[in-house]
Design a protein around this motif. Sequence first.
Motif, PDB file in Angstrom:
ATOM      1  N   ILE A 357     -18.940   4.599  17.243  1.00  0.00           N
ATOM      2  CA  ILE A 357     -20.126   3.933  16.752  1.00  0.00           C
ATOM      3  C   ILE A 357     -21.055   4.868  15.975  1.00  0.00           C
ATOM      4  CG2 ILE A 357     -21.108   4.199  19.087  1.00  0.00           C
ATOM      5  CD1 ILE A 357     -22.083   1.419  16.653  1.00  0.00           C
ATOM      6  N   LYS A 358     -21.352   6.053  16.512  1.00  0.00           N
ATOM      7  CA  LYS A 358     -22.337   6.928  15.863  1.00  0.00           C
ATOM      8  C   LYS A 358     -21.750   7.631  14.642  1.00  0.00           C
ATOM      9  CE  LYS A 358     -25.001   7.341  20.090  1.00  0.00           C
ATOM     10  NZ  LYS A 358     -25.329   8.174  21.264  1.00  0.00           N
ATOM     11  N   SER A 359     -20.459   7.936  14.678  1.00  0.00           N
ATOM     12  CA  SER A 359     -19.809   8.490  13.490  1.00  0.00           C
ATOM     13  C   SER A 359     -19.836   7.477  12.351  1.00  0.00           C
ATOM     14  CB  SER A 359     -18.348   8.867  13.794  1.00  0.00           C
ATOM     15  OG  SER A 359     -18.281   9.986  14.629  1.00  0.00           O
ATOM     16  N   THR A 360     -19.583   6.212  12.704  1.00  0.00           N
ATOM     17  CA  THR A 360     -19.580   5.151  11.700  1.00  0.00           C
ATOM     18  C   THR A 360     -20.969   4.960  11.103  1.00  0.00           C
ATOM     19  OG1 THR A 360     -17.788   4.045  12.904  1.00  0.00           O
ATOM     20  CG2 THR A 360     -18.974   2.738  11.275  1.00  0.00           C
ATOM     21  N   LEU A 361     -21.988   5.012  11.953  1.00  0.00           N
ATOM     22  CA  LEU A 361     -23.368   4.869  11.465  1.00  0.00           C
ATOM     23  C   LEU A 361     -23.747   6.024  10.536  1.00  0.00           C
ATOM     24  CD1 LEU A 361     -25.210   3.661  14.702  1.00  0.00           C
ATOM     25  CD2 LEU A 361     -24.938   2.370  12.571  1.00  0.00           C
ATOM     26  N   LEU A 362     -23.380   7.250  10.914  1.00  0.00           N
ATOM     27  CA  LEU A 362     -23.744   8.401  10.093  1.00  0.00           C
ATOM     28  C   LEU A 362     -23.060   8.349   8.725  1.00  0.00           C
ATOM     29  CD1 LEU A 362     -25.193  11.093   9.732  1.00  0.00           C
ATOM     30  CD2 LEU A 362     -23.196  12.228  10.737  1.00  0.00           C
ATOM     31  N   VAL A 363     -21.745   8.110   8.723  1.00  0.00           N
ATOM     32  CA  VAL A 363     -21.020   8.032   7.454  1.00  0.00           C
ATOM     33  C   VAL A 363     -21.571   6.892   6.606  1.00  0.00           C
ATOM     34  CG1 VAL A 363     -18.781   7.519   6.398  1.00  0.00           C
ATOM     35  CG2 VAL A 363     -18.912   9.104   8.316  1.00  0.00           C
ATOM     36  N   GLY A 364     -21.867   5.759   7.242  1.00  0.00           N
ATOM     37  CA  GLY A 364     -22.410   4.612   6.518  1.00  0.00           C
ATOM     38  C   GLY A 364     -23.751   4.914   5.876  1.00  0.00           C
TER      39      GLY A 364
END
Length: 467
Positions: A357-364
């Motif tokens: 979840i947090k990796s996806t948010l950061l990349v996004g």
Amino acid sequence: MSGKNSVFRTKSIAETIAETKSGGKELKKTLGAFELTMLGIGAIIGTGIFVLTGVAAADYAGPALILSFVFAGMACTFAALCYAELAAMIPVAGSAYTFGYVGLGEIWAWIIGWDLILEYTVAVAAVAVGWSGYMVQLFKGFGITIPVALCNPPGQNGGIVNLPSVIILFIIMCILIRGVSQSAKLNDVLVIIKLTVVILFIVLGIGHVKVANWNPFFPYGVGGVFKGAAIVFFSYIGFDAVSTAAEEVKNPQKDLPIGIVASLIVCTILYIVVSAILTGMVPYQQFHNNAAPVAYALARVGINWGSALVSVGAICGITSVLVVMSFGGTRILFALSRDGLLPQLFSDVHPKFQTPIKSTLLVGIVTIVLSGFLQISRLAEMTNIGTLAAFCIVSISVIVLRKREPDQERPFRCPGSPVTPLIATAFCAYLITQLPTFTKEVFVIWLIIGFAIYFGYGRRNSVMNNK
């Protein structure tokens, strides 16, 4: 294996796989060979075929662009065989980063992982800007004009924000958070649409090819073929994204090699055919500064309805690239975090969706900011040098692991080793030399920042310290 505190310390294959099943940070296994092949095609067929074919033909290779794609495809084929061996043997998220960790050591793994983060985020941002351009043109076809202030970044044509690219990346971020199976299903639909459009272009365009347009065949000399290959290499990045999904594959030993090799073969054939028809339909000089060469070629010969369909297909094609490349970036960040080289919070897995979840948010968020507010056309070239460096490390890792762990089970074996990995390394190293100087300079600056983070944080917090 190097000492505990050495920057060249390596992981064993067994402990690498075991770590994926501990600590509540295991990803859900939902993908098969078909989804992997479509994932690869989804990443490969997109900006390369719909945009870069014209740029490379006009400015670098002319009609010899066909040979540029052949040369770049050969380099990728040798590298793909190396990827297939390691992905089947080490079915773990992280792709070249993980393979480098097991094969060459932590410092090499960090270099390539840090490099891949740049590659994926810049590629996603650059492709999103291309998606925005096609969408703006499509709206114009329906009589809807988006204000220039809302489809350009600050400093470009009076722009404030590139709103279409921001919107599409936000939607993709939400889809990736929801789950990889949903992302794969969306990608399957988009891939089928764009393959249909590419085949339509081939059918419509082949009857309008004029052999005279292929003369001279080498307007930029033989050297132009190799410079063109270094540029269109961007078109091939994506099959390595298949290996980033290794941990979410139901039968990785069998399905990963199929997905990697099959997607590359399909796309290489399509690239060669499309570039031949494209330069045969329209003199290569006319593609200079043309962002939609495939649609332009059809309109140039009077097939306007086909041109409109290609524009729709390009939007679908570029959307699937955004899905897969965003996916790849989140998995690299996830792997670095799980190994302690970056803060552990980026390896947190959503309790319901089992996605990082947090990796996806950061990349996004990072890709949204880049695409919405920056002019990044030159930085897009960084994806090429990042991918080429990754391919070199993966190829060398195959040779090292064959020597160090000859008895390790290999469900797929790269044929012709060590010759094949050496050829892959030589091809990719040569293409790096053909890239623009600016690209190499930015690459060095990014590596310096990466070394500062590794020696300031990653080396001290690496999970390898507890082994």
